[in-house]
Structure formats: structure tokens, C-alpha cells
Enzyme design. Sequence first.
Site, mmCIF file in Angstrom:
data_model
loop_
_atom_site.group_PDB
_atom_site.id
_atom_site.type_symbol
_atom_site.label_atom_id
_atom_site.label_comp_id
_atom_site.label_asym_id
_atom_site.label_seq_id
_atom_site.Cartn_x
_atom_site.Cartn_y
_atom_site.Cartn_z
ATOM 1 N N SER A 84 0.833 -1.208 0.000
ATOM 2 C CA SER A 84 0.000 0.000 0.000
ATOM 3 C C SER A 84 0.864 1.254 0.000
ATOM 4 O O SER A 84 0.525 2.251 -0.636
ATOM 5 C CB SER A 84 -0.941 0.000 1.201
ATOM 6 O OG SER A 84 -0.218 -0.056 2.421
ATOM 7 N N GLU A 85 1.977 1.227 0.730
ATOM 8 C CA GLU A 85 2.921 2.343 0.719
ATOM 9 C C GLU A 85 4.356 1.845 0.775
ATOM 10 O O GLU A 85 4.641 0.815 1.403
ATOM 11 C CB GLU A 85 2.710 3.282 1.915
ATOM 12 C CG GLU A 85 1.823 4.474 1.633
ATOM 13 C CD GLU A 85 0.370 4.187 1.931
ATOM 14 O OE1 GLU A 85 -0.470 5.016 1.582
ATOM 15 O OE2 GLU A 85 0.075 3.118 2.490
#
Length: 265
Positions: free
Chosen positions: A46-47
Site C-alpha cells: 500500500s505504501e
Amino acid sequence: MQQIDFYMVDAFTDTTFGGNAAAVCPLTEWLPDETLLAMTRQHNQSETAFFITTDSGFELRWFTTQGEVNLCGHATLATAHVIFEYLNYPETTIEFTTRFVGPLTVTRNGDWLTLDFPATRSEAVEPPQFLLESLGIVEYQEVRLGRTYTVVLASQQQVEAVKPDFQLMLKLNQKVCITAPAEIEGYDFVSRFFSPAAAITEDPVTGSTHTMLIPYWAERLGKTQMLARQVSQRGGDLRCQLVGDRVLIAGQATTYLVGKVLLRS
């Protein structure tokens, strides 16, 4: 060929496969943005957090597979974990310089790392078209807008039961949080977070959203120190405190993977 250290860290948890996973890459200098984005897409988390060491501390940036974002709590926690555990950092507080939200600090106290972030206020609004429909709910207490839309529900059971229609939610062009009082002993409130426009249908644990949830629940519950649970499939715990216009968000972190990124031109 350039070699870059690579860490994958589960944040807001003390167990493997819990919390929210983030990739972390220390750099000696900033690479082109297109390279950072390509690396993030390759990592497929996600990051991914990228940081460089400076004379005054560290510069920190966060990327999703869609591009750079202005704040990410779990990737900041993961980055601090890497600095404390693998870079022989001697102090108890790390100072980060960021491009969008100014200076951030992370302080270590035993196994817990505390993020010091700016608080985000929200205000009550009428629910827009598709919001309640995309969540499949009719009954709610209020809808607020700050960093995201936040739908306040009556119970933790309602929060856990929501099965979003992500295709419909895409039409909102906005992230969505749902929250309610906790029914778990010792906890104050629970939440879930959805961001299909950023290619994250449900985020396991979302530190940045708690910059908005903490002021809301502090006022509603009449207390400034709280324990929160994000009731996603992986789940995560956040120790929360409101201090003026700042929020303190504490969590634990555990390393899942250590390796090397090999960049060939």
C-alpha cells in the site's frame, strides 16, 4: 548496478501478518520520482517509504502505486522501526522533514513507537450520493468530512458487518472511514478505512485517518487518551492521545523481510 537496502515491516502490531505492511528503503540521495514510483509498484505494498539522512535528521517521502501521498502513518512507524533497529540510531526521538505536513517526530519507549502528527479537524455534513449506498447501510449517527468521509455508526458490530461496494465507492472520488464505540474491553473506539481510488480497497491500519478520529472521539468521549482498534482482517492497535493541535499515535512494529533492491540502468 545500484544496491538499495529493503525492509518490509508490519506496523501497528507485534505479530507477523498483523497490522499494516509497508516497504522501507533508505537512500543516499533522492532518485527521480519516476524511479521511486516504479519501485513502489514493484513492491506492490500500500505504501513504500523512502528516506535520506541529513545533518538535522531525516527527509521522508511516501508513495503508493498511484503516486506520492502527503501523509502516511504506518509507513512512518515502519521507517522509524528500521532506523532504530538497523541503523544504530542512538537517540530516543527521530525527527523527520516532510514535503507536505512539515516536521514529524517518532519517539521510542520500549517496544512502542509514538508518532507526533498534526491533528485534523472534521465537520458534520450531509452524506453525499453513493456514500451510504456504497457501504450498504441505512442507519448511522452522523457523517463528517475532514481528511476523509467518516461515517459514525452505533456499534462495533455494525462496523465489522459492512461489506462495501468498491465500484460504487469509486464514484465518490474520496476515501471513506467508518467508526463506532468499541465493544472490546479496554478499547475506546474502532474503525475501518477504504480507499479504492488509491488502489487500496481496505487498508489494514491507517495512522493518518486517526489524526481526524482522535479529535472527534476525544470530544465525544470527554477524554484525551484512548486505545483504538482498526478491525480489518489483519487488525491493529493504536494508543491515541490528543495534545492541543497535535495527536500522538503509538504502535508497535515487527520486521518481516530484509533484502536488497538491485537497480540496473
